[in-house]
Design an enzyme around this catalytic site. Sequence first.
Site, PDB file in Angstrom:
ATOM      1  N   ASP A 108       0.848  -1.188   0.000  1.00 37.38           N
ATOM      2  CA  ASP A 108       0.000   0.000   0.000  1.00 37.38           C
ATOM      3  C   ASP A 108       0.884   1.240   0.000  1.00 37.38           C
ATOM      4  OD1 ASP A 108      -3.235   0.307   0.706  1.00 37.38           O
ATOM      5  OD2 ASP A 108      -2.055   2.108   1.164  1.00 37.38           O
ATOM      6  N   THR A 140      -9.968   2.243  -8.044  1.00 37.41           N
ATOM      7  CA  THR A 140     -10.014   2.871  -9.356  1.00 37.41           C
ATOM      8  C   THR A 140     -10.993   4.036  -9.276  1.00 37.41           C
ATOM      9  OG1 THR A 140     -11.669   1.218 -10.006  1.00 37.41           O
ATOM     10  CG2 THR A 140      -9.399   0.849 -10.689  1.00 37.41           C
ATOM     11  N   THR A 175     -12.641  -4.078 -10.104  1.00 39.27           N
ATOM     12  CA  THR A 175     -13.660  -4.061 -11.161  1.00 39.27           C
ATOM     13  C   THR A 175     -13.323  -2.995 -12.180  1.00 39.27           C
ATOM     14  OG1 THR A 175     -15.291  -4.733  -9.508  1.00 39.27           O
ATOM     15  CG2 THR A 175     -16.118  -3.939 -11.627  1.00 39.27           C
ATOM     16  N   ARG A 190     -16.258  -9.830  -5.293  1.00 35.16           N
ATOM     17  CA  ARG A 190     -17.724  -9.828  -5.200  1.00 35.16           C
ATOM     18  C   ARG A 190     -18.092  -9.595  -3.740  1.00 35.16           C
ATOM     19  NH1 ARG A 190     -20.145 -15.021  -8.045  1.00 35.16           N
ATOM     20  NH2 ARG A 190     -21.727 -13.606  -8.899  1.00 35.16           N
ATOM     21  N   LYS A 197     -18.973  -9.141 -13.321  1.00 35.07           N
ATOM     22  CA  LYS A 197     -19.120  -8.188 -12.215  1.00 35.07           C
ATOM     23  C   LYS A 197     -19.798  -6.899 -12.674  1.00 35.07           C
ATOM     24  CE  LYS A 197     -18.684  -6.285  -8.195  1.00 35.07           C
ATOM     25  NZ  LYS A 197     -17.412  -5.988  -7.552  1.00 35.07           N
ATOM     26  N   ARG A 202     -28.541  -4.447 -10.908  1.00 35.62           N
ATOM     27  CA  ARG A 202     -29.055  -3.772  -9.722  1.00 35.62           C
ATOM     28  C   ARG A 202     -29.547  -2.371 -10.059  1.00 35.62           C
ATOM     29  NH1 ARG A 202     -26.928  -4.859  -4.814  1.00 35.62           N
ATOM     30  NH2 ARG A 202     -28.496  -3.390  -4.054  1.00 35.62           N
ATOM     31  N   GLY A 249     -26.034   5.169  -4.539  1.00 39.32           N
ATOM     32  CA  GLY A 249     -24.684   5.671  -4.316  1.00 39.32           C
ATOM     33  C   GLY A 249     -23.661   4.554  -4.233  1.00 39.32           C
ATOM     34  N   CYS A 276     -19.941   1.310  -6.815  1.00 42.46           N
ATOM     35  CA  CYS A 276     -20.267   0.250  -7.763  1.00 42.46           C
ATOM     36  C   CYS A 276     -21.479   0.547  -8.630  1.00 42.46           C
ATOM     37  CB  CYS A 276     -20.485  -1.057  -6.990  1.00 42.46           C
ATOM     38  SG  CYS A 276     -19.092  -1.544  -5.945  1.00 42.46           S
TER      39      CYS A 276
END
Length: 447
Positions: A49, A106, A141, A172, A226, A233, A277, A280
């Site tokens: 990191d 990302t 993703t 996931r 994904k 959704r 919100g 994803c």
Amino acid sequence: MKLLGLNREEVKQVFKEGKVTITVYGLGKMGLPLAAVFADHGAKVIGVDINERVVEMINRGENHVKEEPGLDELVKRNVEAGRLRATTDGVEAAKQADVMVILVPTLTDERGNLKLDPVYDVAYKIAQGLEKGDIVITEATMPPGTTESLVPILEKSGLKLGEFGLAHAPERTMTGTAIRDITGQYPKIVGANDEKTLEAVIGIYETINRKGVIPMSSIKAAEAVKVFEGVYRDVNIALANELALWCEEHGLDALEVFQAANTQPYCHLHMPGAGVGGHCIPIYPWFVINLARKTNPRLIKTAREINDSMPHHVVELTIKGLNEVGKPLKGSNILVLGLTFRGGVREFTKSPTIPIIRELKEWGANVYAYDPLCTKEDAERFGAEWKEDFKDIDAIVITTDHKEFRNLDLEKIAKEARNKVIVDGRNVLEPTTAEKLGFVYLRVGRA
């Protein structure tokens, strides 16, 4: 130990024997749980990191992702056992690893255009330590096709694809249930550049996931899985919101209708609300839209428009509720309950609360906010004044489904508030209870 060329059972064996070193790039809400789970199943894990404080905490056996149940113990146990450590040196970590997993954040702009700099930066670091037989896995993703765009960078190592393996195994997981999700809530999706890489990667994930692995025909197909989950959704929430607006127009309670309709096994109407919100669901549809060339994904675009319009509808409901008690929005004291994009998670990305606060202020309202996971500084950052009581409040607007808001003391609030108006943007309260206490109670989908 290099895994390329081993079958899945051989991979599982050497994994459990502690002969595999895995480097996980990105030790955030998804990366640290994954690193800890890998270590807990026997691998030697190096977490990478750029945040020195995070690295120092992990090397002390401390977990910085506090909203993840069970992670404190998992990190402490595996650091003490010598199976998990952290560093800021991504190149050296690559040199020591057999498997490199990229799970860095990302970033996107308002239309979902991905800024892949963090991913490319990691790929350049991996290229400096890549060896024959290594496997590189992306879990972040990304738009379908992105993982394979890393090949020219990785081949700067002097190796050609095939001498090293490349795969995509999309995370996931959700914040708050990451360990559960990684270890067996859902099967793992995996796509790879060739059969020998796919076989080895299946072995890796079958070691840690009780539900097993679903192998895909290609890396791009795995990436699409994904993304499509998020699109599903978003579209279904938009359908629920559109039907809820129709119910308002026709004097129906959407939740009553939805709950009855959902007793039929082919109907899965989602919950309507104040908006969508997070990192994803509002983002992934843009991956599909932006990559479309010959097709026009009209339904997906419309779903985005509907869901993005819901914060405005909450403001409309607030105006309607205040009109019921003879108050204009201008000059009214509005208390917004919730700053985060969903309950139980301190994350603000695309939170519907942000545009709601902005529009309320544009109408001239005095906007206050409270969130049990947040601070005064958080409220001020989004343009609201922090307030922990209901004195002199004209309307309460619930924008986040925190469990604390399900148990509001409405009798106490009725005594403190100047006007009794509730706009329940997350369907957390019982309408009849509020109405018996004299509240004007409005929610999405209820006339």
